[in-house]
Design a protein around this motif. Structure first.
Motif, short mmCIF file in Angstrom:
data_model
loop_
_atom_site.label_atom_id
_atom_site.label_comp_id
_atom_site.label_asym_id
_atom_site.label_seq_id
_atom_site.Cartn_x
_atom_site.Cartn_y
_atom_site.Cartn_z
N THR A 196 -5.96 -12.81 0.44
CA THR A 196 -4.78 -11.98 0.63
C THR A 196 -3.57 -12.81 0.25
O THR A 196 -3.14 -13.68 1.00
CB THR A 196 -4.67 -11.48 2.09
N ARG A 254 -3.32 -0.90 5.25
CA ARG A 254 -4.24 -1.92 5.77
C ARG A 254 -5.61 -1.36 6.20
O ARG A 254 -6.54 -2.13 6.42
CB ARG A 254 -3.62 -2.60 6.98
N ARG A 304 -4.67 -2.55 0.63
CA ARG A 304 -4.13 -3.92 0.62
C ARG A 304 -5.12 -4.88 -0.03
O ARG A 304 -4.77 -5.67 -0.90
CB ARG A 304 -3.78 -4.38 2.03
N ASN A 340 -4.52 -6.62 -3.70
CA ASN A 340 -4.49 -8.08 -3.69
C ASN A 340 -5.55 -8.65 -4.62
O ASN A 340 -5.29 -9.61 -5.35
CB ASN A 340 -4.67 -8.63 -2.27
N PHE A 386 3.26 -4.73 1.64
CA PHE A 386 3.31 -3.96 0.40
C PHE A 386 4.47 -4.39 -0.49
O PHE A 386 4.30 -4.55 -1.70
CB PHE A 386 3.39 -2.45 0.71
#
Length: 166
Positions: free
Chosen positions: A75, A34, A45, A49, A80
């Motif tokens: 997102t 993150r 992330r 995404n 994960f």
């Protein structure tokens, strides 16, 4: 040259490269996954995404069905494991779409609307080229993020995929 086998090879390469990248990214802690590292989509992330978002946007345009994300930085999966499962499913979807695409469609034009609603029309084969090139571009960014965390980033060049096929 019949373009269909070429794009099917690119789809198999795409799946191979994504699996290798996700195997390496699985070594990240949740905090590292993150962490904003200054990448275009901030974090691993965000980057992973975004690749999934773009694939879903283009496949919805190509198929006329399926998930339709609302923003390029959406997102879709916060964790994960969920993201990895969705990536695997999307790679299989790409393979299925190509397998079911009639040969004549590769010479056609794809008409679609941008996320802002603007109409566009592009050659279908060039759209597919963009889909795979886009993934390669952002996988490269994710590859760099792995290196920033001190992880060994996997070889994901197309030529290594081809050599594995031998």
């Amino acid at each position: 040259m019949d373009p269909k086998p070429h794009f099917e090879t690119l789809a198999r390469y795409n799946r191979w490269a994504n699996r290798r990248l996700y195997d390496a990214a699985a070594q990240l802690s949740d905090a590292q996954f993150r962490e904003d590292r200054g990448a275009f989509f901030r974090s691993m992330r965000g980057t992973l995404n975004h690749i999934l978002v773009a694939d879903r946007v283009w496949l919805e345009r190509i198929e006329g069905t399926g998930p339709k994300p609302s923003a390029l930085d959406e997102t879709l999966f916060d964790d994960f494991a969920g993201l990895r499962a969705a990536r695997e499913a999307e790679d299989e979807r790409i393979l299925r779409v190509l397998a079911s695409t009639p040969a004549e469609r590769f010479a056609s034009v794809l008409s679609y609307r941008s996320m802002a609603g603007t109409p566009h029309a592009l050659p279908f084969a060039q759209v597919l080229t963009h889909v795979f090139n886009h993934q390669t571009h952002h996988r490269g960014q994710a590859h760099g993020l792995l290196s920033q965390f001190g992880l060994e980033a996997p070889s994901i060049d197309f030529v290594y995929f081809l050599l594995e096929l031998k």
